[in-house]
Design an enzyme around this catalytic site. Structure first.
Site, PDB file in Angstrom:
ATOM      1  N   GLY A 244       0.756  -1.236   0.000  1.00  0.00           N
ATOM      2  CA  GLY A 244       0.000   0.000   0.000  1.00  0.00           C
ATOM      3  C   GLY A 244       0.786   1.284   0.000  1.00  0.00           C
ATOM      4  N   GLU A 281       3.784  -6.988   1.700  1.00  0.00           N
ATOM      5  CA  GLU A 281       3.237  -7.274   0.365  1.00  0.00           C
ATOM      6  C   GLU A 281       3.246  -6.030  -0.525  1.00  0.00           C
ATOM      7  OE1 GLU A 281      -0.817  -8.387   1.126  1.00  0.00           O
ATOM      8  OE2 GLU A 281      -0.292 -10.140   2.302  1.00  0.00           O
ATOM      9  N   PRO A 282       4.380  -5.399  -0.713  1.00  0.00           N
ATOM     10  CA  PRO A 282       4.363  -4.185  -1.527  1.00  0.00           C
ATOM     11  C   PRO A 282       4.226  -4.491  -3.020  1.00  0.00           C
ATOM     12  CG  PRO A 282       6.609  -4.711  -0.885  1.00  0.00           C
ATOM     13  CD  PRO A 282       5.731  -5.738  -0.236  1.00  0.00           C
ATOM     14  N   ARG A 320      -5.529   3.810 -15.654  1.00  0.00           N
ATOM     15  CA  ARG A 320      -5.589   4.534 -14.382  1.00  0.00           C
ATOM     16  C   ARG A 320      -6.195   5.939 -14.501  1.00  0.00           C
ATOM     17  NH1 ARG A 320      -1.995   5.765 -11.272  1.00  0.00           N
ATOM     18  NH2 ARG A 320      -3.037   5.050  -9.400  1.00  0.00           N
ATOM     19  N   CYS A 350     -12.501   4.604 -28.830  1.00  0.00           N
ATOM     20  CA  CYS A 350     -13.757   5.324 -29.048  1.00  0.00           C
ATOM     21  C   CYS A 350     -14.544   5.495 -27.757  1.00  0.00           C
ATOM     22  CB  CYS A 350     -14.588   4.590 -30.090  1.00  0.00           C
ATOM     23  SG  CYS A 350     -13.640   4.383 -31.597  1.00  0.00           S
ATOM     24  N   GLU A 351     -14.025   6.285 -26.873  1.00  0.00           N
ATOM     25  CA  GLU A 351     -14.656   6.595 -25.584  1.00  0.00           C
ATOM     26  C   GLU A 351     -14.186   7.997 -25.207  1.00  0.00           C
ATOM     27  OE1 GLU A 351     -16.463   4.600 -23.406  1.00  0.00           O
ATOM     28  OE2 GLU A 351     -16.198   2.645 -24.369  1.00  0.00           O
ATOM     29  N   TYR A 378       0.358  -1.156 -12.104  1.00  0.00           N
ATOM     30  CA  TYR A 378      -1.054  -1.085 -12.447  1.00  0.00           C
ATOM     31  C   TYR A 378      -1.265  -0.413 -13.797  1.00  0.00           C
ATOM     32  CZ  TYR A 378      -1.317  -2.361  -7.569  1.00  0.00           C
ATOM     33  OH  TYR A 378      -1.148  -3.007  -6.372  1.00  0.00           O
TER      34      TYR A 378
HETATM   35  N1  LLP Z   1      -1.759  -6.900  -0.857  1.00  0.00           N
HETATM   36  C1  LLP Z   1      -3.074  -6.920  -1.111  1.00  0.00           C
HETATM   37  C2  LLP Z   1      -3.935  -7.863  -0.395  1.00  0.00           C
HETATM   38  C3  LLP Z   1      -3.621  -6.035  -2.065  1.00  0.00           C
HETATM   39  O1  LLP Z   1      -4.915  -6.049  -2.307  1.00  0.00           O
HETATM   40  C4  LLP Z   1      -2.759  -5.146  -2.751  1.00  0.00           C
HETATM   41  C5  LLP Z   1      -3.279  -4.222  -3.752  1.00  0.00           C
HETATM   42  C6  LLP Z   1      -1.389  -5.173  -2.453  1.00  0.00           C
HETATM   43  C7  LLP Z   1      -0.925  -6.058  -1.501  1.00  0.00           C
HETATM   44  C8  LLP Z   1      -0.398  -4.268  -3.107  1.00  0.00           C
HETATM   45  O2  LLP Z   1      -0.675  -2.916  -2.846  1.00  0.00           O
HETATM   46  P1  LLP Z   1       0.321  -1.763  -3.331  1.00  0.00           P
HETATM   47  O3  LLP Z   1       1.594  -1.880  -2.540  1.00  0.00           O
HETATM   48  O4  LLP Z   1       0.544  -1.940  -4.788  1.00  0.00           O
HETATM   49  O5  LLP Z   1      -0.414  -0.508  -3.049  1.00  0.00           O
HETATM   50  N2  LLP Z   1      -5.240  -0.585  -9.480  1.00  0.00           N
HETATM   51  C9  LLP Z   1      -5.078   0.382  -8.415  1.00  0.00           C
HETATM   52  C10 LLP Z   1      -4.418  -0.225  -7.193  1.00  0.00           C
HETATM   53  C11 LLP Z   1      -5.164  -1.421  -6.639  1.00  0.00           C
HETATM   54  C12 LLP Z   1      -4.483  -2.057  -5.449  1.00  0.00           C
HETATM   55  C13 LLP Z   1      -5.145  -3.340  -5.089  1.00  0.00           C
HETATM   56  N3  LLP Z   1      -4.524  -4.094  -4.030  1.00  0.00           N
HETATM   57  C14 LLP Z   1      -4.294   1.565  -8.971  1.00  0.00           C
HETATM   58  O6  LLP Z   1      -3.949   1.556 -10.143  1.00  0.00           O
HETATM   59  O7  LLP Z   1      -4.058   2.542  -8.263  1.00  0.00           O
END
Ligand code: LLP
Length: 421
Positions: A244, A281-282, A320, A350-351, A378
Site C-alpha cells: 500500500g 506485500e508491496p 488509471r 472510441c470513448e 497497475y
Molecule cells: N496486498 C493486497 C492484499 C492487495 O490487495 C494489494 C493491492 C497489495 C498487496 C499491493 O498494494 P500496493 O503496494 O501496490 O499498493 N489498481 C489500483 C491499485 C489497486 C491495489 C489493489 N490491491 C491503482 O492503479 O491505483
C-alpha cells in the site's frame, strides 16, 4: 527539468533516458506504445525495504498484480523476494518465472476451490483468508486433499488510509478482510477446523498511501488482536503488514519504504512482538516509478474548446487516468525549443473517457514521442484488448542493455481461441 519519480528516468540534455537508453531509440527499435522499465529502479526500491528488514526474519512478498511480467518476477525472485498472489493465474506466473511457491502468500476475497487445490499442490506458504465462509471451504478442500493449509486471517482494522475510495480497503464498508470485532471468533473457529494450520495474521488497508499514521493505527489494532488471540492458546508466527505504500506521481511525499518499515518495526519491538516473522506485500512502491509508457504523437487537433494531442497509447494500455482520474506525468522524450501549449493527451479508443492526461503543457509535433511516467505499476497489468488493440510490448532496461520482455500482441493473437459458426 526535474521529473517526479525515479532518478533512473531522467533527461540527459534534451533527451529522456531510462538508465543509459534513450527512449527515442527504444521507440524506434521496438515500436510504440511501449512499456519501458528500469531494472536498477526496481532493485533500488526493493533495497529500501531490505535495509529496514536487515537482521530480521522477514519476507518481502511482491504483489504481482502491480506488474506481473515474468522478467519482473524473475528480477524480484533472484533478489530474494516471495510473492503475494490473488489468482491461480498469478501462481502459474510465479512458477513460470522460476520462483519458489513456498514463498507465496495467496490473498483475495474470492478464491475458488480449484485455485485452493492448485495452491495446496504447489505448497504455498500461506492463504490469507478473507471471510469465515472461505475458511470453511478451504478447510474442506484441504481435508479432502489430505493436505494442511496454512492460514492467516486478513483482518480489516477499520482505519482510514486516506487514499482514493476505489483503492482504500481497510474501512468497515469495504469488501475486504474479516471485521476486527469478529476476528477473534474467526481465529477460534479456524483453530478448530480440520485441514488448517493457523500461522499468522495480516492486514492491507489500501493503496497509494502517503502517510505513516494509518499503518501505525492498523498495526496497533492488529497487535491488540494478536495478544487476545494468543491468550486463547492460538499461536501466531508471522505478522503480515500488507502493501500500500504510495509513490510520487506529481508532488506526493510518501515516506520512504525504509522509514516506514523502520517505524513499524520499532513499534512492534516496543510492544514486545519483535520475535515474530515479518511479511510485507508491496506492489506499487517496488515497480511504479521504474516504468514509463512511451507513445507516438499521431495528430494534433487544436480547437476553440480544447486542444487534443492524439497519441497511439490509449485507455486499454493505461486505464488509471480513466478509472481513478489518476494524474500521471506526461513529458516529451525530446525537448523542443518551441513554446509549450496546453493539450489534452488522448488515445484512439472510441470513448470520451479515453484520456491519459488533461491540461498538459507540451511542445510536441506529430511523430514525436511522449512518455507517461510512473507507469511501472497497475499499467500494463491492467491493460485490455478493447477496440481489438493488441497489448503493448514491454522492455527491461539495465544500463545500456534493453531486452524485449513481452512481444507486442498482434490481432491474430487476440482472436486465437474464437470460432466462426
Ligand atoms: N496486498 C493486497 C492484499 C492487495 O490487495 C494489494 C493491492 C497489495 C498487496 C499491493 O498494494 P500496493 O503496494 O501496490 O499498493 N489498481 C489500483 C491499485 C489497486 C491495489 C489493489 N490491491 C491503482 O492503479 O491505483
Amino acid at each position: 527539468m526535474m521529473l517526479p519519480g525515479s532518478p533512473h528516468i531522467a533527461y540527459r540534455g534534451r533527451q529522456l533516458f531510462v538508465e543509459d537508453c534513450a527512449l527515442d531509440d527504444l521507440a524506434a527499435r521496438f515500436g510504440t506504445p511501449l512499456y519501458v522499465y528500469s531494472r536498477a529502479a526496481m532493485l533500488a526500491a526493493l533495497a529500501g525495504y531490505q535495509r529496514a528488514l536487515e537482521g530480521r526474519e522477514a519476507l518481502i512478498c511482491y504483489a504481482l498484480k502491480a506488474n506481473s511480467n515474468l522478467a519482473v518476477l524473475q528480477t524480484f525472485a533472484r533478489a530474494g523476494c516471495g510473492f503475494d498472489i490473488v489468482s491461480g493465474g498469478e501462481l502459474e506466473r510465479v512458477i513460470a518465472a522460476g520462483a519458489d511457491p513456498a514463498k507465496v502468500v495467496f490473498s483475495g476475497v474470492g478464491k475458488t476451490r480449484a485455485e485452493m487445490r492448485q495452491a495446496l499442490a504447489a505448497g504455498v506458504m500461506c492463504f490469507n483468508v478473507e471471510s469465515v465462509a472461505e475458511l470453511e471451504v478451504l478447510s474442506a478442500v484441504a481435508a479432502a486433499e489430505g493436505a494442511t493449509a496454512r492460514v492467516s486471517l486478513r483482518v480489516n482494522p477499520d482505519v482510514d488510509a486516506r487514499t482514493h475510495p476505489y483503492i482504500s480497503t481497510g474501512l468497515k464498508g469495504n469488501k475486504f478482510g474479516i471485521a476486527h470485532d469478529e476476528a477473534l471468533a474467526a481465529y477460534r473457529h479456524a483453530a478448530s477446523l480440520p485441514g488448517l494450520a493457523v500461522t499468522g495474521i495480516d492486514f492491507h488497508i489500501g493503496s497509494q498511501i502517503t502517510a505513516v499514521e494509518p499503518y501505525r493505527d492498523a498495526l496497533d489494532r492488529m497487535l491488540d488482536l494478536v495478544e487476545s488471540i494468543e491468550a486463547q492458546g492460538i499461536e501466531l508466527h508471522h505478522l503480515d503488514l500488507g502493501g500500500g505504500l504510495g509513490i510520487c506521481y506529481t508532488d506526493e511525499q510518501p515516506p520512504s519504504a525504509e522509514a516506514l518499515v523502520r517505524d513499524l518495526l520499532a513499534r512492534i519491538d516496543e510492544r514486545g512482538h519483535g520475535q515474530r516473522r515479518i511479511v510485507l506485500e508491496p506492489g506499487r512502491s517496488l515497480v511504479g516509478n521504474a516504468g514509463a509508457l512511451v507513445s507516438e504523437v499521431l495528430y494534433l487537433k487544436p480547437s476553440a474548446a480544447r486542444n487534443f494531442c492524439i497519441v497511439d497509447a490509449a485507455m486499454n494500455d493505461l486505464v488509471r487516468p480513466a478509472m481513478y482520474e489518476a494524474w500521471m506525468a506526461i513529458v516529451a522524450t525530446t525537448l523542443r525549443d518551441s513554446p509549450a501549449r496546453n493539450w489534452d493527451v488522448v488515445g484512439p479508443v472510441c470513448e470520451s473517457g479515453d484520456w491519459l492526461g488533461r491540461d498538459r503543457q507540451l511542445a510536441v509535433e506529430p511523430g514525436d514521442f511522449v512518455a507517461v511516467l510512473s507507469a511501472g505499476a497497475y499499467a500494463m497489468s491492467m491493460a485490455s484488448n478493447y477496440n481489438t488493440r493488441g497489448r503493448a510490448a514491454e522492455v527491461m532496461v539495465s544500463g545500456s542493455e534493453a531486452r524485449l520482455i513481452r512481444e507486442r500482441e498482434r490481432a491474430s493473437d487476440l482472436f486465437r481461441g474464437e470460432h466462426l459458426l
